[in-house]
Design an enzyme around this catalytic site. Structure first.
Site, PDB file in Angstrom:
ATOM      1  N   HIS A  11      -8.250  17.602  24.348  1.00  0.00           N
ATOM      2  CA  HIS A  11      -9.404  18.443  24.696  1.00  0.00           C
ATOM      3  C   HIS A  11      -9.155  19.894  24.276  1.00  0.00           C
ATOM      4  O   HIS A  11     -10.028  20.538  23.709  1.00  0.00           O
ATOM      5  CB  HIS A  11      -9.641  18.427  26.218  1.00  0.00           C
ATOM      6  CG  HIS A  11     -10.177  17.145  26.762  1.00  0.00           C
ATOM      7  ND1 HIS A  11      -9.599  16.499  27.827  1.00  0.00           N
ATOM      8  CD2 HIS A  11     -11.245  16.387  26.402  1.00  0.00           C
ATOM      9  CE1 HIS A  11     -10.296  15.404  28.109  1.00  0.00           C
ATOM     10  NE2 HIS A  11     -11.291  15.311  27.248  1.00  0.00           N
ATOM     11  N   ARG A  36     -11.751  11.293  17.582  1.00  0.00           N
ATOM     12  CA  ARG A  36     -10.402  10.808  17.263  1.00  0.00           C
ATOM     13  C   ARG A  36     -10.470   9.683  16.256  1.00  0.00           C
ATOM     14  O   ARG A  36      -9.494   9.392  15.577  1.00  0.00           O
ATOM     15  CB  ARG A  36      -9.715  10.300  18.538  1.00  0.00           C
ATOM     16  CG  ARG A  36      -9.308  11.389  19.498  1.00  0.00           C
ATOM     17  CD  ARG A  36      -9.021  10.839  20.872  1.00  0.00           C
ATOM     18  NE  ARG A  36     -10.229  10.279  21.462  1.00  0.00           N
ATOM     19  CZ  ARG A  36     -10.400  10.003  22.746  1.00  0.00           C
ATOM     20  NH1 ARG A  36      -9.399  10.201  23.589  1.00  0.00           N
ATOM     21  NH2 ARG A  36     -11.530   9.506  23.207  1.00  0.00           N
ATOM     22  N   SER A  63      -7.950  10.712  28.327  1.00  0.00           N
ATOM     23  CA  SER A  63      -7.805  10.867  29.779  1.00  0.00           C
ATOM     24  C   SER A  63      -7.606   9.518  30.458  1.00  0.00           C
ATOM     25  O   SER A  63      -6.815   9.398  31.404  1.00  0.00           O
ATOM     26  CB  SER A  63      -9.051  11.544  30.370  1.00  0.00           C
ATOM     27  OG  SER A  63      -9.222  12.820  29.842  1.00  0.00           O
TER      28      SER A  63
END
Ligand code: PNS
Length: 170
Positions: free
Chosen positions: A20, A95, A132
């Site tokens: 992030h 990503r 996450s």
């Protein structure tokens, strides 16, 4: 990106990761004002409360030399928040292809709802394995996550799991 002065980097940030931070840094290089918007993803149950996610993001951005990036809770629809603060774009990191597949419908919907454009930035390939959800999965089982997240975040996640386990025992 002529004309874009404020952009929101939205996400669950449950918790904020090094990936992030990389995306926020790239967004900051593109636009004048960046706001990290801590939002609710209807498809996910958050581990950390919104105020804790905001606090962790704030500390991480300050430590990373990104003190001019604001952090705020997005209380409802992202496009409403963008209108409220005068943001004309959303910046999201990719990503890989799976991220694009997940992001495209949201980008199209945000444009449909309010004309908010989404700008995709490609994150650092060295961080492409960080998510996450994986951080939480690893931490839940006592695995090492401190090199995947900003300082202090691993402790917060471990504490949240310990408290959840404590709650289950009561
Ligand atoms: O980090 P995430 O979970 O991929 O982020 C998704 C998020 C939180 C940005 C998205 O769910 C969102 O924008 N939530 C706010 C409510 C909203 O606007 N929903 C409609 C999205 S098209």
């Amino acid at each position: 990106m002529t004309g874009v002065t404020t952009a929101v980097c939205p996400g669950s940030f449950d918790p904020i990761t090094l990936g992030h931070l990389d995306v926020v840094r790239r967004a900051r290089a593109l636009v004048d004002h960046v706001v990290v918007g801590v939002a609710r993803n209807a498809g996910k149950t958050a581990l950390l409360p919104a105020d804790a996610r905001v606090d962790l993001a704030r500390r991480a951005l300050d430590d990373a030399g990104l003190a001019d990036v604001r952090v705020a809770v997005v209380p409802g629809l992202l496009v409403d928040y963008c209108a409220e603060i005068g943001a004309t774009a959303v910046v999201k990191g990719l990503r890989g292809g799976a991220d694009f597949d997940a992001e495209l419908p949201m980008a199209l919907m945000n444009r449909h709802l309010a004309g908010v454009e989404t700008v995709f930035v490609v994150g650092d390939a060295a961080l492409a394995h960080i998510a996450s959800s994986l951080v939480k999965d690893i931490a839940r089982h006592g695995g090492p996550v401190d090199d995947l997240v900003p300082p202090g975040v691993g402790d917060a996640v471990r504490r949240a799991f310990a408290e959840a386990r404590e709650g289950d025992r009561r």
